[in-house]
Enzyme design. Structure first.
Site, PDB file in Angstrom:
ATOM      1  N   HIS A 296      31.519  33.690  28.400  1.00  0.00           N
ATOM      2  CA  HIS A 296      31.136  32.707  27.394  1.00  0.00           C
ATOM      3  C   HIS A 296      31.534  31.311  27.869  1.00  0.00           C
ATOM      4  O   HIS A 296      32.458  31.165  28.672  1.00  0.00           O
ATOM      5  CB  HIS A 296      31.835  33.000  26.059  1.00  0.00           C
TER       6      HIS A 296
ATOM      7  N   GLY B 260      44.326  51.120  40.377  1.00  0.00           N
ATOM      8  CA  GLY B 260      44.395  51.355  38.943  1.00  0.00           C
ATOM      9  C   GLY B 260      44.622  50.076  38.140  1.00  0.00           C
ATOM     10  O   GLY B 260      45.399  49.205  38.538  1.00  0.00           O
TER      11      GLY B 260
ATOM     12  N   ASN C 109      37.433  57.004  38.385  1.00  0.00           N
ATOM     13  CA  ASN C 109      38.440  57.814  37.699  1.00  0.00           C
ATOM     14  C   ASN C 109      38.430  57.554  36.193  1.00  0.00           C
ATOM     15  O   ASN C 109      37.596  56.818  35.673  1.00  0.00           O
ATOM     16  CB  ASN C 109      39.818  57.558  38.326  1.00  0.00           C
TER      17      ASN C 109
ATOM     18  N   ARG D  39      37.858  35.697  41.728  1.00  0.00           N
ATOM     19  CA  ARG D  39      36.985  35.152  42.766  1.00  0.00           C
ATOM     20  C   ARG D  39      36.646  36.234  43.776  1.00  0.00           C
ATOM     21  O   ARG D  39      37.378  37.211  43.925  1.00  0.00           O
ATOM     22  CB  ARG D  39      37.662  33.992  43.494  1.00  0.00           C
TER      23      ARG D  39
ATOM     24  N   ALA E  92      46.636  47.637  42.645  1.00  0.00           N
ATOM     25  CA  ALA E  92      46.695  47.997  41.231  1.00  0.00           C
ATOM     26  C   ALA E  92      47.134  46.824  40.374  1.00  0.00           C
ATOM     27  O   ALA E  92      48.005  46.039  40.755  1.00  0.00           O
ATOM     28  CB  ALA E  92      47.654  49.170  41.037  1.00  0.00           C
TER      29      ALA E  92
ATOM     30  N   LYS F 160      44.621  37.585  45.234  1.00  0.00           N
ATOM     31  CA  LYS F 160      44.522  36.801  46.465  1.00  0.00           C
ATOM     32  C   LYS F 160      44.604  37.710  47.677  1.00  0.00           C
ATOM     33  O   LYS F 160      45.269  38.752  47.639  1.00  0.00           O
ATOM     34  CB  LYS F 160      45.662  35.779  46.527  1.00  0.00           C
TER      35      LYS F 160
ATOM     36  N   ARG G 169      46.477  40.106  53.392  1.00  0.00           N
ATOM     37  CA  ARG G 169      46.354  40.290  54.833  1.00  0.00           C
ATOM     38  C   ARG G 169      45.002  40.898  55.154  1.00  0.00           C
ATOM     39  O   ARG G 169      44.277  41.352  54.261  1.00  0.00           O
ATOM     40  CB  ARG G 169      47.484  41.192  55.363  1.00  0.00           C
TER      41      ARG G 169
END
Length: 199
Positions: free
Chosen positions: A114, A152, A84, A176, A170, A190, A193
């Protein structure tokens, strides 16, 4: 001896002011500028520009404008993908996007990073002829697997893999890798579920 491009793709420190790299960046800037100014109805020219810009583009791909990238050629996109408006892909290393992927507005994908230490980061022996101070830079690939939805304003950092059938909420900052079949969000992102792909 490795070229700066090879060092970059191998995740090593590389010189961003290298002439070959600068030529690649200038080419990407030229192509994205033309792409962003095309009428939305000029689908033939848009497809031709994306084919020239990107490393690979599959079938039924829509990239809304404006769209920004650094090298272009390090981006590969599968089939049935929507990207988008106002997305930025810093593709110093590879960004691989699978099939059936939805990327919402204002998503940023970064492969470049960096060193954390100040002494490691700044190289002070740059010259007046350089375009600016040279910071040590390295880049790690990002992979988005099949059937992923990126919400988004998500920011995806270097080295991240987002597993298939996952949804990233969003505004998340993905620091990670996220496993397959997950619903994940937050800063840092994180897993909240499991995501049932049949629902």
């Amino acid at each position: 001896m490795k070229t700066e491009i090879q060092k970059c793709l191998d995740g090593e420190n590389f010189n961003t002011l290298d002439p070959e790299i600068q030529d690649i960046i200038k080419r990407a800037r030229r192509l994205t500028k033309e792409y962003n100014y095309l009428a939305s109805t000029d689908t033939i020219r848009k497809e031709a520009l994306l084919t020239e810009l990107l490393g690979r583009i599959g079938k039924n791909v829509a990239i809304d404008t404006p769209f920004y990238c650094d090298y272009g050629r390090n981006i590969t996109i599968g089939d049935n993908v929507i990207i988008n408006i106002n997305c930025t892909f810093v593709d110093c290393n590879r960004i691989n996007i699978g099939n059936n992927v939805l990327i919402a507005s204002n998503v940023q994908i970064y492969t470049a990073t960096h060193p954390l230490g100040t002494d490691e980061r700044l190289i002070e022996n740059w010259t007046e002829s350089d375009s600016g101070p040279f910071f040590r830079t390295y880049a790690l690939p990002v992979k988005i697997e099949d059937n992923v939805w990126i919400g988004g304003g998500v920011i995806i950092l270097p080295g991240v893999i987002i597993g298939k059938n996952s949804v990233i909420g969003a505004g998340s900052v993905v620091t990670r890798s996220i496993p397959e079949n997950s619903v994940a969000f937050g800063n840092p992102c994180k897993v909240i579920r499991e995501n049932n792909p049949t629902v």
